[in-house]
Enzyme design. Structure first.
Site, PDB file in Angstrom:
ATOM      1  N   ARG A   1       0.848  -1.192   0.000  1.00 18.51           N
ATOM      2  CA  ARG A   1       0.000   0.000   0.000  1.00 18.51           C
ATOM      3  C   ARG A   1       0.887   1.247   0.000  1.00 18.51           C
ATOM      4  O   ARG A   1       1.999   1.233   0.512  1.00 18.51           O
ATOM      5  CB  ARG A   1      -0.899   0.019   1.244  1.00 18.51           C
TER       6      ARG A   1
ATOM      7  N   TYR B   1      -1.616  -3.551  -6.760  1.00 21.51           N
ATOM      8  CA  TYR B   1      -1.332  -4.323  -5.556  1.00 21.51           C
ATOM      9  C   TYR B   1      -2.424  -4.248  -4.490  1.00 21.51           C
ATOM     10  O   TYR B   1      -2.891  -3.155  -4.165  1.00 21.51           O
ATOM     11  CB  TYR B   1      -0.003  -3.858  -4.924  1.00 21.51           C
TER      12      TYR B   1
ATOM     13  N   LYS C   1      -9.577  -2.398   1.844  1.00 18.69           N
ATOM     14  CA  LYS C   1      -9.319  -1.241   2.701  1.00 18.69           C
ATOM     15  C   LYS C   1     -10.098  -0.007   2.241  1.00 18.69           C
ATOM     16  O   LYS C   1     -10.595   0.773   3.059  1.00 18.69           O
ATOM     17  CB  LYS C   1      -7.811  -0.942   2.760  1.00 18.69           C
TER      18      LYS C   1
ATOM     19  N   HIS D   1     -10.332  -2.346  11.597  1.00 17.26           N
ATOM     20  CA  HIS D   1      -9.244  -3.196  11.090  1.00 17.26           C
ATOM     21  C   HIS D   1      -8.991  -4.303  12.116  1.00 17.26           C
ATOM     22  O   HIS D   1      -8.013  -4.262  12.857  1.00 17.26           O
ATOM     23  CB  HIS D   1      -7.994  -2.316  10.900  1.00 17.26           C
TER      24      HIS D   1
ATOM     25  N   SER E   1      -1.107  -3.475  10.365  1.00 18.99           N
ATOM     26  CA  SER E   1      -0.750  -4.384   9.282  1.00 18.99           C
ATOM     27  C   SER E   1       0.504  -5.176   9.632  1.00 18.99           C
ATOM     28  O   SER E   1       1.465  -4.629  10.172  1.00 18.99           O
ATOM     29  CB  SER E   1      -0.504  -3.579   8.005  1.00 18.99           C
TER      30      SER E   1
ATOM     31  N   CYS F   1       0.990  -7.386  11.921  1.00 15.07           N
ATOM     32  CA  CYS F   1       1.249  -7.502  13.358  1.00 15.07           C
ATOM     33  C   CYS F   1       0.469  -8.644  14.014  1.00 15.07           C
ATOM     34  O   CYS F   1       0.331  -8.677  15.234  1.00 15.07           O
ATOM     35  CB  CYS F   1       0.943  -6.182  14.053  1.00 15.07           C
TER      36      CYS F   1
ATOM     37  N   ASP G   1      -9.111  -9.665   9.116  1.00 14.97           N
ATOM     38  CA  ASP G   1      -8.565  -8.343   8.780  1.00 14.97           C
ATOM     39  C   ASP G   1      -9.550  -7.204   9.012  1.00 14.97           C
ATOM     40  O   ASP G   1      -9.150  -6.140   9.469  1.00 14.97           O
ATOM     41  CB  ASP G   1      -8.107  -8.324   7.309  1.00 14.97           C
TER      42      ASP G   1
ATOM     43  N   ARG H   1       2.204 -12.174  -0.356  1.00 15.83           N
ATOM     44  CA  ARG H   1       0.894 -12.536   0.205  1.00 15.83           C
ATOM     45  C   ARG H   1       0.310 -13.766  -0.479  1.00 15.83           C
ATOM     46  O   ARG H   1       0.696 -14.128  -1.582  1.00 15.83           O
ATOM     47  CB  ARG H   1      -0.088 -11.374   0.007  1.00 15.83           C
TER      48      ARG H   1
END
Ligand code: GTP
Ligand code: SPV
Ligand code: MN
Length: 581
Positions: free
Chosen positions: A70, A198, A207, A227, A249, A251, A278, A367
């Site tokens: 991002r 991406y 998001k 989130h 993100s 974590c 998420d 990912r």
């Protein structure tokens, strides 16, 4: 097509003409369409096949090397008034942003197919779900959206019934970082993204819609778009309770959402059920509790670090029907990343022969995309139209020092301050420097679609309306010792902390009152079965001097949001200062 879809048809026609698209394809989401898209991408090189024997129906996508995460500095919230976007967002005047984006999109799809992707965020029949349509020129986006959302025919039918949807327009453009923007127009319920293919930049349901636009809508409608992961914990008596957890993100949300409890817990009958990893939409229920749905239908998870020791559930779902982005491959064409317990890399994420001197084989933000249903711990409540009731909310960060393993907030208002004060070391999930501690309130710094101070006020308001609010906790799996090693074993052993949290919700486990919050009493965290006793004294310390400095920093952080910051948060801060003496 019926009249309720007129506005959709008109919009598609207008975009097709402005972008000069050569073909328009309305996505149905069916298997045949998916197969044809994949075949075309194998042909064009957008996708590469992987080892059919070990990984049937799995594919690799290598994104442009300058397009791997991002881009927060190129992400804008375009509200009529700059103040409404707040200091937490980049802002651009909507008219200026439209002019800029119209210029970029003009003629950008000449010779290309424009895909119309109707999608539903949330269970298709839930009144809590919301729909959108993404127009994109990227078949990679289409096949990912099919895994990540309820995409296609059923979503289109729902849009027809609802009569409204979020409009998302996306083009990969030239992948030129100087011509890349992710624009949000919350007042128009629309998104425009140009120049990136991406993840969170391009899969607009995620998001852009489910957090930035949805958080803005949620504020006016009285709910929360967060989130957060959603996980169900089943105790040996068969009772399942649900926890929602916000972590920045990279974590630990995906890992916590599907953790496998330690052996002694499993033998006793504890089970973990995955609802989401998420994003979480939280709605007050008629009973005064908070109910959660996962707006997504799939995982877009971090590959590195995923192993049979850390996350066996993730590994189990990655051996078929998965798309990998920017991982390495072995000599026999299996996907590979750092931390995986078998194989070795032959080609790195860019497709070059692997050379350790050039850095990791898999990109640190590589990912996997896979359907939620493929998860071995998939919850039978994941499709529940009313959502699951939440008993505890946890806020977690990645902090080498200060933040204890777990701490319970005194009450909802204190919990909102704990969330607002969250800090975490930056990760590879966004472009920029890695490992710098930054404030990331509620893990929403990159995702809140409006002024953070108004957002905290909204949190306070939602909490005040609940007769049975969830208890709020802070956790930190990432505390380090002097040698820089993690002190807490983490992963499956995080179950030990979740057990304490749930017992606290029942008013059972012992806590000791400290100046900054409630911490587990001595021996209240079950350590049975651990090979080595972690240094619990350090993990549960609250050093008065360090905390006084932290409170000063929190105050400066709140000050950045000015007069709009709710007075209750400053009062909480003063109270804790008083406690510290
Ligand atoms: P996003 O998808 O970016 O929002 O990330 P996420 O919050 O879902 O993070 P994820 O679970 O994918 O974990 C990110 C990285 O942290 C991985 O490399 C994990 O292996 C690592 N990690 C997750 N949980 C733990 C933990 O309990 N302890 C330690 N030491 N590392 C962890
Ligand atoms: C995150 O960065 O928090 C992610 C990945 O979950 S992305 O979809 O790129 O936002
Ligand atoms: Mn995320």
């Amino acid at each position: 097509m019926t009249s309720r879809l007129t506005s959709l048809n008109e919009w598609v026609d207008q975009v097709a003409s402005h972008t000069g698209a050569s073909r328009v394809h309305w996505c149905t989401g069916d298997a045949d369409e998916n197969r044809r898209l994949i075949e075309a991408m194998l042909e064009s090189g957008d996708l590469l096949s992987l080892n059919e024997a070990t990984h049937p129906d799995c594919y690799l996508h290598r994104s442009d090397p300058n397009d791997v995460a991002r881009v927060e500095h190129l992400t804008f919230v375009c509200t009529g008034s700059r103040d409404d976007a707040g200091p937490n967002n980049n802002w651009m005047d909507p008219a200026e942003a439209h002019a800029l984006m119209n210029g970029l999109f003009a003629g950008c799809m000449e010779g290309r197919t424009l895909y119309v992707v109707p999608y539903c965020m949330g269970p298709i029949d839930s009144p809590l779900s919301r729909c959108g349509v993404e127009i994109t020129d990227s078949p990679y986006v289409v096949v990912n959206m099919r895994l990540m959302t309820r995409m296609g025919k059923a979503a289109l039918e729902r849009i027809e019934r609802d009569g409204h949807f979020v409009k998302g327009l996306h083009s990969t453009g030239e992948l030129d970082p100087d011509r890349r923007y992710i624009m949000h127009f919350p007042e128009e319920l629309s998104i425009q993204s140009y120049g990136s293919g991406y993840g969170g930049n391009a899969l607009l349901g995620k998001k852009c819609h489910a957090l930035r636009i949805a958080s803005y809508q949620a504020r006016t409608e009285g709910w929360l778009a967060e989130h957060m992961l959603i996980v169900g914990i089943e105790n040996p008596a068969g009772q399942v309770r649900y926890i929602a957890g916000a972590f920045p993100s990279a974590c630990g949300k995906t890992n916590l959402a599907m953790l496998i409890p330690p052996a002694a817990y499993r033998e006793a009958g504890w089970k973990v059920w995955t609802v989401g990893d998420d994003i979480c939409w939280l709605h007050p229920g008629e009973d005064g509790r908070l109910y959660a749905i996962n707006p997504e239908a799939g995982f877009f998870g971090v590959a590195p670090g995923t192993s049979s020791a850390t996350n066996p559930n993730a590994l189990a779902m990655l051996d078929r029907e998965a798309i990998f982005t920017n991982v390495a491959v072995t000599a026999d064409n299996q996907p590979w990343w750092e931390g995986l317990d078998h194989g070795e890399p032959a080609l790195d994420w860019r497709g070059r022969e692997f050379d350790p001197k050039r850095g990791p084989a898999a990109h640190p933000n590589s990912r996997f995309t896979v359907s939620l249903k493929r998860c071995p711990s998939y919850s039978d409540q994941a499709e529940s139209a009313r959502g699951v009731p939440i008993d505890a909310i946890i806020f977690g960060g990645r902090r080498a020092a200060l933040a204890p393993l777990v701490m319970e907030a005194f009450d909802w208002t204190h919990g909102v301050l704990v969330g607002a004060a969250m800090a975490s070391e930056t990760t590879a999930a966004a472009s920029g420097q890695v490992g710098v501690v930054r404030r990331d309130p509620m893990a929403m710094k990159p995702f809140c679609g409006y002024h953070f101070a108004d957002y905290w006020a909204h949190w306070l308001k939602v909490g005040a309306g609940l007769s049975q609010p969830p208890k709020i906790f802070q956790v930190n799996w990432f505390r380090r010792d002097e040698q820089g090693r993690f002190i807490w074993p983490g992963f499956g052993d995080n179950m030990r902390v979740l057990e304490w949290i749930l017992e606290r919700c029942d008013g059972q486990a012992d806590a000791r009152e400290t100046a900054v919050g409630r911490l587990p009493a001595d021996d209240a965290i079950n350590l049975d079965g651990l090979d080595e006793r972690p240094d619990m004294e350090t993990l549960l310390a609250t050093d008065a001097r360090e905390w006084a400095a932290e409170l000063d920093e929190i105050e400066r952080h709140l000050d950045e949001y000015g007069q709009r910051v709710p007075v209750e948060l400053r009062q909480q801060l003063d109270k804790i200062r008083g406690n510290l003496g």
